[in-house]
Design a protein around this motif. Structure first.
Motif, PDB file in Angstrom:
ATOM      1  N   SER A   1      35.057  38.937  37.466  1.00 24.62           N
ATOM      2  CA  SER A   1      34.329  39.181  36.221  1.00 24.62           C
ATOM      3  C   SER A   1      33.699  40.564  36.204  1.00 24.62           C
ATOM      4  O   SER A   1      33.385  41.105  35.135  1.00 24.62           O
ATOM      5  N   GLN A   2      33.502  41.169  37.395  1.00 25.72           N
ATOM      6  CA  GLN A   2      32.917  42.506  37.447  1.00 25.72           C
ATOM      7  C   GLN A   2      33.801  43.546  36.786  1.00 25.72           C
ATOM      8  O   GLN A   2      33.310  44.580  36.333  1.00 25.72           O
ATOM      9  N   ALA A   3      35.114  43.274  36.736  1.00 25.70           N
ATOM     10  CA  ALA A   3      36.022  44.212  36.089  1.00 25.70           C
ATOM     11  C   ALA A   3      35.729  44.329  34.598  1.00 25.70           C
ATOM     12  O   ALA A   3      36.038  45.347  33.971  1.00 25.70           O
ATOM     13  N   HIS A   4      35.121  43.281  34.019  1.00 25.02           N
ATOM     14  CA  HIS A   4      34.782  43.297  32.596  1.00 25.02           C
ATOM     15  C   HIS A   4      33.335  43.708  32.358  1.00 25.02           C
ATOM     16  O   HIS A   4      32.917  43.814  31.197  1.00 25.02           O
ATOM     17  N   ASN A   5      32.578  43.929  33.417  1.00 28.63           N
ATOM     18  CA  ASN A   5      31.180  44.306  33.290  1.00 28.63           C
ATOM     19  C   ASN A   5      31.063  45.825  33.319  1.00 28.63           C
ATOM     20  O   ASN A   5      31.221  46.459  34.363  1.00 28.63           O
TER      21      ASN A   5
ATOM     22  N   ALA B   1      39.284  44.545  50.200  1.00 27.22           N
ATOM     23  CA  ALA B   1      39.743  43.380  49.434  1.00 27.22           C
ATOM     24  C   ALA B   1      38.834  43.147  48.223  1.00 27.22           C
ATOM     25  O   ALA B   1      39.315  42.810  47.125  1.00 27.22           O
ATOM     26  N   GLU B   2      37.526  43.330  48.411  1.00 30.74           N
ATOM     27  CA  GLU B   2      36.584  43.180  47.300  1.00 30.74           C
ATOM     28  C   GLU B   2      36.831  44.246  46.232  1.00 30.74           C
ATOM     29  O   GLU B   2      36.693  43.983  45.038  1.00 30.74           O
ATOM     30  N   LEU B   3      37.198  45.457  46.655  1.00 29.72           N
ATOM     31  CA  LEU B   3      37.489  46.522  45.701  1.00 29.72           C
ATOM     32  C   LEU B   3      38.724  46.179  44.874  1.00 29.72           C
ATOM     33  O   LEU B   3      38.761  46.448  43.669  1.00 29.72           O
ATOM     34  N   HIS B   4      39.747  45.617  45.508  1.00 24.28           N
ATOM     35  CA  HIS B   4      40.932  45.171  44.772  1.00 24.28           C
ATOM     36  C   HIS B   4      40.529  44.186  43.676  1.00 24.28           C
ATOM     37  O   HIS B   4      41.016  44.267  42.537  1.00 24.28           O
ATOM     38  N   ASN B   5      39.658  43.248  44.013  1.00 25.21           N
ATOM     39  CA  ASN B   5      39.209  42.264  43.017  1.00 25.21           C
ATOM     40  C   ASN B   5      38.401  42.935  41.910  1.00 25.21           C
ATOM     41  O   ASN B   5      38.530  42.590  40.731  1.00 25.21           O
ATOM     42  N   PHE B   6      37.575  43.895  42.297  1.00 23.82           N
ATOM     43  CA  PHE B   6      36.717  44.583  41.330  1.00 23.82           C
ATOM     44  C   PHE B   6      37.545  45.332  40.286  1.00 23.82           C
ATOM     45  O   PHE B   6      37.174  45.383  39.098  1.00 23.82           O
ATOM     46  N   LEU B   7      38.654  45.918  40.709  1.00 25.37           N
ATOM     47  CA  LEU B   7      39.471  46.734  39.807  1.00 25.37           C
ATOM     48  C   LEU B   7      40.502  45.923  39.028  1.00 25.37           C
ATOM     49  O   LEU B   7      41.133  46.457  38.116  1.00 25.37           O
ATOM     50  N   ASP B   8      40.664  44.654  39.372  1.00 26.29           N
ATOM     51  CA  ASP B   8      41.653  43.801  38.711  1.00 26.29           C
ATOM     52  C   ASP B   8      40.938  42.843  37.757  1.00 26.29           C
ATOM     53  O   ASP B   8      40.229  41.938  38.204  1.00 26.29           O
ATOM     54  N   PRO B   9      41.106  43.014  36.443  1.00 25.70           N
ATOM     55  CA  PRO B   9      40.409  42.136  35.483  1.00 25.70           C
ATOM     56  C   PRO B   9      40.743  40.662  35.654  1.00 25.70           C
ATOM     57  O   PRO B   9      39.960  39.802  35.253  1.00 25.70           O
ATOM     58  N   GLY B  10      41.892  40.363  36.228  1.00 24.85           N
ATOM     59  CA  GLY B  10      42.280  38.969  36.387  1.00 24.85           C
ATOM     60  C   GLY B  10      41.662  38.306  37.599  1.00 24.85           C
ATOM     61  O   GLY B  10      41.764  37.082  37.752  1.00 24.85           O
TER      62      GLY B  10
END
Length: 339
Positions: free
Chosen positions: A179-183, A167-176
């Motif tokens: 914030s890690q997706a933009h880092n 679930a955390e990986l899904h969040n990591f790969l989704d910019p929406g």
């Protein structure tokens, strides 16, 4: 001493001598400033070149640390990501090392409990051919379909990935979602845990085999229990900040580490993804594959002829106390190498 192109001499007039000394001091400082300016401008130019070189047109979005793994992914969805980086561990080994006591602080020795030891032999046996995700191994064992399962109370999917981490990986790969997706500096740490049922019995049999062959030193047997790979984003800024060229430039600048180290600590956030794998061969099946090759000198590819052929795996054996203690204190021994 004097300045560049002039010397201080006595003119007989104190105000002229003082004025000449001041001018030469200013001249020396100006030369030093120009040299430092040229030096740092050269470093800045080198950094600009390194930044341009960090840009590439590769379709790869994520890549593993190339020193340890060649995996890469061109897509940003979790399925493609895990397909690329959740392969079976590359470093799945059974390691056996034999030590013999030697004189105090001998070159190349290790110290343990006040005694110095030399490494008589060391070898690793590759287990990767038998490694598979934990749920698949269980399904093969039970003759059932692959489904979600648990390890130590942690739920995992059919590929052995921890569901909470997924679930955390899904969040990591989704910019929406994160914030890690933009880092660009964010790192995914794939932690592949490896289990092997009753492998301690195998380790005991290996030690007994070597004792039977005549080895009298300390025997240490261990195995890979976790393989970790770091996954980076393939962006120009991330590639530049992780590059060896930049680190050399920062080292030459002397003061650059005062900025670089805090920045990397702050921006290089890590997301740990746990997955569970198993060595899917029983120790009774594995023992005949190696037993004949284990001897007093370690692993011998042609087999050992000087001792009787080994029988099947034995259960309930005990080993000398020093072998057990060495295993428990392995870290202490490894930290006391004598050069």
């Amino acid at each position: 001493g004097g300045g560049t192109g002039a010397t201080v001499g006595g003119t007989g007039l104190w105000f002229l001598d003082k004025d000449l000394a001041n001018r030469m001091q200013v001249q020396d400082e100006a030369v030093l400033f120009l040299l430092l300016l040229i030096y740092f401008l050269t470093l800045i130019f080198s950094g600009a070149v390194a930044y341009r070189q960090a840009k590439n047109r590769s379709p790869v979005h994520f890549y593993a640390d190339p020193r340890y793994d060649s995996a890469a992914s061109e897509d940003k969805d979790p399925e493609s990501f895990l397909e690329a980086f959740n392969q079976r561990p590359n470093n799945a080994y059974l390691r056996i090392t034999g030590y013999s006591p030697t004189y105090q602080d001998a070159p190349g020795s290790v110290r343990w409990r006040g005694t110095s030891y030399l490494v008589d032999f060391t070898f690793s046996l590759d287990l990767s051919s038998w490694v598979m995700p934990e749920p698949i191994a269980r399904s093969v064992q039970r003759g059932q379909g692959v489904a979600t399962s648990e390890v130590d109370g942690q739920e995992m999917n059919e590929n052995g990935v921890n569901l909470a981490d997924l679930a955390e990986l899904h969040n990591f790969l989704d910019p929406g979602r994160s914030s890690q997706a933009h880092n660009d500096m964010a790192i995914v740490e794939m932690r592949k845990y490896l289990s092997w049922a009753n492998w301690e019995e195998l380790a005991t049999n290996i030690k007994w085999r070597m004792r039977h062959c005549g080895f009298t030193g300390v025997i240490h047997v261990d195995r890979t229990d976790c393989d970790v790979i770091n996954v980076y984003k393939n962006t120009q800024w991330a590639n530049f900040m992780h590059s060896k060229t930049l680190k050399v430039i920062i080292a030459l600048s002397v003061v650059g580490w005062l900025v670089y180290a805090p920045y990397m600590w702050w921006r290089c956030s890590r997301l740990s993804i746990r997955s569970y794998h198993r060595v899917d061969i029983t120790i009774d099946e594995y023992w005949p594959l190696i037993a004949e090759h284990i001897g007093i000198h370690g692993f011998e590819s042609m087999g050992v002829d000087s001792v009787p052929r080994p029988g099947p795996l034995s259960r309930g054996l005990t080993v000398p106390a020093e072998d057990i203690s060495w295993t428990d204190d392995e870290g202490d021994a490894d930290n006391e190498h004598t050069h």
